[in-house]
Design a protein around this motif. Structure first.
Motif, PDB file in Angstrom:
ATOM      1  N   UNK A   1      58.213   6.458   4.831  1.00  0.00           N
ATOM      2  CA  UNK A   1      57.279   7.458   4.316  1.00  0.00           C
ATOM      3  C   UNK A   1      56.140   7.678   5.304  1.00  0.00           C
ATOM      4  N   UNK A   2      55.583   6.589   5.830  1.00  0.00           N
ATOM      5  CA  UNK A   2      54.490   6.704   6.797  1.00  0.00           C
ATOM      6  C   UNK A   2      54.979   7.381   8.075  1.00  0.00           C
ATOM      7  N   UNK A   3      56.180   7.008   8.535  1.00  0.00           N
ATOM      8  CA  UNK A   3      56.744   7.635   9.732  1.00  0.00           C
ATOM      9  C   UNK A   3      56.927   9.125   9.555  1.00  0.00           C
TER      10      UNK A   3
ATOM     11  N   UNK B   1      48.877  24.022   7.627  1.00  0.00           N
ATOM     12  CA  UNK B   1      49.434  23.737   6.303  1.00  0.00           C
ATOM     13  C   UNK B   1      50.361  22.536   6.351  1.00  0.00           C
ATOM     14  N   UNK B   2      51.151  22.428   7.404  1.00  0.00           N
ATOM     15  CA  UNK B   2      52.032  21.266   7.560  1.00  0.00           C
ATOM     16  C   UNK B   2      51.199  20.000   7.758  1.00  0.00           C
ATOM     17  N   UNK B   3      50.062  20.133   8.428  1.00  0.00           N
ATOM     18  CA  UNK B   3      49.161  18.985   8.580  1.00  0.00           C
ATOM     19  C   UNK B   3      48.675  18.511   7.218  1.00  0.00           C
ATOM     20  N   UNK B   4      48.386  19.450   6.317  1.00  0.00           N
ATOM     21  CA  UNK B   4      47.961  19.093   4.960  1.00  0.00           C
ATOM     22  C   UNK B   4      49.081  18.360   4.238  1.00  0.00           C
ATOM     23  N   UNK B   5      50.318  18.804   4.422  1.00  0.00           N
ATOM     24  CA  UNK B   5      51.466  18.108   3.824  1.00  0.00           C
ATOM     25  C   UNK B   5      51.551  16.673   4.354  1.00  0.00           C
ATOM     26  N   UNK B   6      51.337  16.525   5.664  1.00  0.00           N
ATOM     27  CA  UNK B   6      51.375  15.193   6.263  1.00  0.00           C
ATOM     28  C   UNK B   6      50.307  14.282   5.701  1.00  0.00           C
ATOM     29  N   UNK B   7      49.103  14.818   5.526  1.00  0.00           N
ATOM     30  CA  UNK B   7      48.016  14.033   4.947  1.00  0.00           C
ATOM     31  C   UNK B   7      48.318  13.662   3.496  1.00  0.00           C
ATOM     32  N   UNK B   8      48.983  14.576   2.790  1.00  0.00           N
ATOM     33  CA  UNK B   8      49.383  14.295   1.402  1.00  0.00           C
ATOM     34  C   UNK B   8      50.386  13.144   1.354  1.00  0.00           C
ATOM     35  N   UNK B   9      51.315  13.127   2.311  1.00  0.00           N
ATOM     36  CA  UNK B   9      52.287  12.026   2.396  1.00  0.00           C
ATOM     37  C   UNK B   9      51.561  10.693   2.586  1.00  0.00           C
ATOM     38  N   UNK B  10      50.556  10.681   3.462  1.00  0.00           N
ATOM     39  CA  UNK B  10      49.771   9.458   3.670  1.00  0.00           C
ATOM     40  C   UNK B  10      49.064   9.031   2.384  1.00  0.00           C
ATOM     41  N   UNK B  11      48.526  10.017   1.657  1.00  0.00           N
ATOM     42  CA  UNK B  11      47.825   9.713   0.411  1.00  0.00           C
ATOM     43  C   UNK B  11      48.775   9.071  -0.599  1.00  0.00           C
ATOM     44  N   UNK B  12      49.978   9.619  -0.711  1.00  0.00           N
ATOM     45  CA  UNK B  12      50.985   9.061  -1.618  1.00  0.00           C
ATOM     46  C   UNK B  12      51.361   7.643  -1.179  1.00  0.00           C
ATOM     47  N   UNK B  13      51.544   7.472   0.134  1.00  0.00           N
ATOM     48  CA  UNK B  13      51.926   6.156   0.664  1.00  0.00           C
ATOM     49  C   UNK B  13      50.858   5.104   0.374  1.00  0.00           C
TER      50      UNK B  13
ATOM     51  N   UNK C   1      49.041   4.868  -2.217  1.00  0.00           N
ATOM     52  CA  UNK C   1      49.018   4.518  -3.636  1.00  0.00           C
ATOM     53  C   UNK C   1      50.195   3.617  -4.018  1.00  0.00           C
ATOM     54  N   UNK C   2      51.323   3.776  -3.341  1.00  0.00           N
ATOM     55  CA  UNK C   2      52.542   3.073  -3.722  1.00  0.00           C
ATOM     56  C   UNK C   2      52.382   1.554  -3.772  1.00  0.00           C
ATOM     57  N   UNK C   3      51.779   0.891  -2.749  1.00  0.00           N
ATOM     58  CA  UNK C   3      51.659  -0.579  -2.831  1.00  0.00           C
ATOM     59  C   UNK C   3      50.877  -1.041  -4.058  1.00  0.00           C
ATOM     60  N   UNK C   4      49.796  -0.318  -4.389  1.00  0.00           N
ATOM     61  CA  UNK C   4      49.004  -0.693  -5.567  1.00  0.00           C
ATOM     62  C   UNK C   4      49.817  -0.514  -6.847  1.00  0.00           C
ATOM     63  N   UNK C   5      50.638   0.533  -6.875  1.00  0.00           N
ATOM     64  CA  UNK C   5      51.493   0.757  -8.033  1.00  0.00           C
ATOM     65  C   UNK C   5      52.512  -0.366  -8.189  1.00  0.00           C
ATOM     66  N   UNK C   6      53.099  -0.792  -7.068  1.00  0.00           N
ATOM     67  CA  UNK C   6      54.083  -1.878  -7.099  1.00  0.00           C
ATOM     68  C   UNK C   6      53.427  -3.175  -7.557  1.00  0.00           C
ATOM     69  N   UNK C   7      52.228  -3.470  -6.996  1.00  0.00           N
ATOM     70  CA  UNK C   7      51.524  -4.705  -7.351  1.00  0.00           C
ATOM     71  C   UNK C   7      51.175  -4.723  -8.837  1.00  0.00           C
ATOM     72  N   UNK C   8      50.681  -3.594  -9.326  1.00  0.00           N
ATOM     73  CA  UNK C   8      50.298  -3.542 -10.749  1.00  0.00           C
ATOM     74  C   UNK C   8      51.511  -3.669 -11.657  1.00  0.00           C
TER      75      UNK C   8
END
Length: 199
Positions: A153-155, A171-183, A185-192
Motif C-alpha cells: 500500500x505504501x509503495x 489530482x493523482x498526488x491527492x490520491x497518493x496522499x489519501x493512500x498514505x492516510x489510509x495506510x 490508520x490500518x496498523x491502529x485498526x489491527x492493534x485495536x
C-alpha cells in the motif's frame, strides 16, 4: 521517455533491463538516470507494490531505497547518490521481469487517467513536500513488513506521488496522499482489533 505513456515506458524499460541476465540495483538505477527523481522513484514504489513484496526483506530494501531517493528530491539534489550497500545488491531479475509484465496494465491505467491539472501541487516548492512525505512513509516499511499488504500500500502511494510529479497531475498526488492516510490508520485498526479479541 514518451510524453503520452511515461509510466508504461518506465515499466517496459524495467522489463527490458531485467531480461538480459543478472544485474545489481545500481545498474537498474543507472538505466533510468540519476538526474531524474520521479522515474527512479516510481520503480521501487511499483516493485514493492507488486508480488515481489513477498520476498523476505525485499520490502525493507525498497523502503530504504525510496527513502534515500525521496529525501534527495526533497532537498533538491540534481544527481542522486546511493550507498554501495544498496547499489551492490543483486536484483532478482526473473521475478522483477515477471512483475514488470504484470505491472503493464497498472501502468497503462495510470497513463490513461493522468493529465495536467492542479499543477501547483506538483511544482516546487510543493514537490519537495511531496518527496518528504514519501520518504517518511517509506521509513515505516521495514517496521510494517510483517503486516499484510502494508508495504504494498505504501509503495503504491509512493508510485502515485511520483507519477503525479512526472505527469504534472495534482489530482493523482491527492490520491497518493489519501493512500498514505489510509495506510497510517490500518496498523491502529489491527492493534485495536487484536486487543479487543484478547480482551
Amino acid at each position: 521517455m514518451t510524453a503520452s505513456a511515461p509510466v508504461t515506458q518506465i515499466v517496459d524499460t524495467l522489463g527490458d533491463a531485467t531480461e538480459s541476465g543478472p544485474m545489481k540495483a545500481g545498474d537498474l538505477v543507472e538505466t533510468f538516470g540519476r538526474s531524474a527523481v520521479p522515474p527512479v522513484l516510481i520503480v521501487p514504489g511499483l516493485l514493492v507494490a507488486s508480488p515481489l513484496s513477498g520476498i523476505p526483506l525485499f520490502s525493507s530494501f525498497c523502503g530504504f531505497l525510496i527513502f534515500l531517493i525521496a529525501i534527495q528530491g526533497a532537498v533538491g539534489r540534481d544527481y542522486l547518490w546511493l550507498p554501495g550497500i544498496l547499489t551492490r545488491r543483486t536484483v532478482p531479475v526473473e521475478r522483477t521481469h515477471n512483475a514488470a509484465q504484470k505491472m503493464r496494465k497498472v501502468a497503462g491505467f495510470l497513463d490513461k487517467i493522468t493529465r495536467e491539472r492542479l499543477q501547483w501541487l506538483v511544482r516546487r516548492p510543493m514537490t519537495r513536500v511531496l518527496y518528504l512525505i514519501c520518504g517518511l512513509a517509506a521509513l515505516s516499511i521495514p517496521f510494517l513488513e510483517l503486516v499484510p499488504f502494508m508495504s504494498s500500500i505504501i509503495g503504491f502511494g509512493v508510485a502515485l506521488i511520483a507519477v503525479a510529479i512526472l505527469a504534472g497531475d495534482g489530482l493523482v498526488a491527492i490520491f497518493g496522499l489519501t493512500v498514505f492516510a489510509v495506510a497510517s490508520v490500518i496498523p491502529f485498526f489491527i492493534i485495536s482489533t487484536v486487543s479487543a479479541g484478547l480482551g
